[in-house]
Write an enzyme that holds these catalytic residues in place. Sequence first.
Site, mmCIF file in Angstrom:
data_model
loop_
_atom_site.group_PDB
_atom_site.id
_atom_site.type_symbol
_atom_site.label_atom_id
_atom_site.label_comp_id
_atom_site.label_asym_id
_atom_site.label_seq_id
_atom_site.Cartn_x
_atom_site.Cartn_y
_atom_site.Cartn_z
ATOM 1 N N GLY A 53 0.960 -1.087 0.080
ATOM 2 C CA GLY A 53 -0.013 -0.006 0.060
ATOM 3 C C GLY A 53 0.898 1.359 0.198
ATOM 4 O O GLY A 53 0.396 2.192 0.696
ATOM 5 N N ALA A 54 1.931 1.349 -0.840
ATOM 6 C CA ALA A 54 2.840 2.558 -0.725
ATOM 7 C C ALA A 54 2.715 3.506 -1.548
ATOM 8 O O ALA A 54 3.510 4.303 -2.089
ATOM 9 C CB ALA A 54 4.153 1.625 -0.922
ATOM 10 N N ILE A 58 0.575 7.087 4.706
ATOM 11 C CA ILE A 58 1.613 6.629 5.342
ATOM 12 C C ILE A 58 2.648 5.620 4.700
ATOM 13 O O ILE A 58 3.768 5.543 5.005
ATOM 14 C CB ILE A 58 1.265 6.279 6.825
ATOM 15 C CG1 ILE A 58 0.536 4.987 6.791
ATOM 16 C CG2 ILE A 58 0.657 7.351 7.623
ATOM 17 C CD1 ILE A 58 0.066 4.272 8.230
ATOM 18 N N GLY A 59 2.020 4.761 3.860
ATOM 19 C CA GLY A 59 2.767 3.685 3.082
ATOM 20 C C GLY A 59 3.873 4.442 2.368
ATOM 21 O O GLY A 59 5.046 4.355 2.003
ATOM 22 N N TYR A 206 -13.477 -3.775 11.296
ATOM 23 C CA TYR A 206 -12.372 -2.877 11.082
ATOM 24 C C TYR A 206 -11.492 -3.253 12.480
ATOM 25 O O TYR A 206 -10.430 -3.433 12.363
ATOM 26 C CB TYR A 206 -12.502 -1.718 10.812
ATOM 27 C CG TYR A 206 -11.279 -0.808 10.556
ATOM 28 C CD1 TYR A 206 -10.464 -1.084 9.504
ATOM 29 C CD2 TYR A 206 -10.524 -0.073 11.704
ATOM 30 C CE1 TYR A 206 -9.206 -0.199 9.218
ATOM 31 C CE2 TYR A 206 -9.455 0.567 11.476
ATOM 32 C CZ TYR A 206 -8.657 0.579 10.185
ATOM 33 O OH TYR A 206 -7.644 1.206 10.153
#
Length: 323
Positions: A53-54, A58-59, A206
């Site tokens: 998830g970059a 934040i990734g 979640y």
Amino acid sequence: MDGNNDVWKGVGIAVAVIVSVILLLLLLRKYLQGRKFTKNDVRMDGKVVIVTGANVGIGKETALDLAKRGAKVYLACRNPQRAESARQEIVEKSNNVNVFTLELDLASMESIRNFVDKFKVQEHHLDVLVNNAGFYGPLERTKDGFEMQIGVNHLGHFLLTNLLLDILKNSAPSRIVVVSSDLYALGRIKKYDLNSEKSYNKYAAYCQSKLANMLFTRVLARRLKGSGVTVNCLHPGIVKSSLRRNDRVLACIMQPFALFYRSPQMGAQTSIMLAVDPDLEKVSGKYFSDCREATPYRIGRDDEMAEWLWTESVRLVGIQEAP
């Protein structure tokens, strides 16, 4: 004359109160932004890193920081176009050309296995795996029929990590970083409805997935003891991210507090610390928040539930023999 003095005195008091409130809000905002990892001199030259998830949030900030330190970074993302855009930006800002993309859809067991196969063809070394990607939203199913939040946030990363354990062990000392959330404290592992087939609440789902991250970290740390591979999890803070795009109600409720959200860069600080801090090379199975070790609530230390979840996860993702 006395009346005018009273008016000006009242104005002065009102201005003083307004200024004080603004200063307090600014101080609160600064406090909630959290601590910054300050060891900027720690280099990662020659290190190989995967960040899931970059392409956003934040990734992306984690990948950028590690690239600036000289690491060879793989952006593991579902959308190739967005991943390539992020890659170009990271290369430009870090002046590091060793940034690559590999397609990874954590909602597909086939995609995860294909990702690992392709990565192992390209690399024989892996120093840091950052399990960062996450999903939050209404009821959806992964390609394998799992509820999307437990499927992506836990099961997808569970399979990915297990398939990469051999290369991580061969690269020891190496590290696994798991992005969880303080919302794990509100979670419950539904042993008889883990996959939300009987009922569904997106908030509960979640929180369950974040608790699963915590419990996964604890079991994996025990299994990796003595291997030279460490695993720790973290709470990034309340970050301005794309996760809330699937919940307009929550977005509206939280909007008045937007001033106090952490920026993605500040939200990435604990992930960065766990990935690079030399002092943490032998620390494993711990929970961190705001660049400090934190003590999990009892529910996050339920080892009996953690072992059950591990066994069930092995079954669900089709691993023949748990490491």
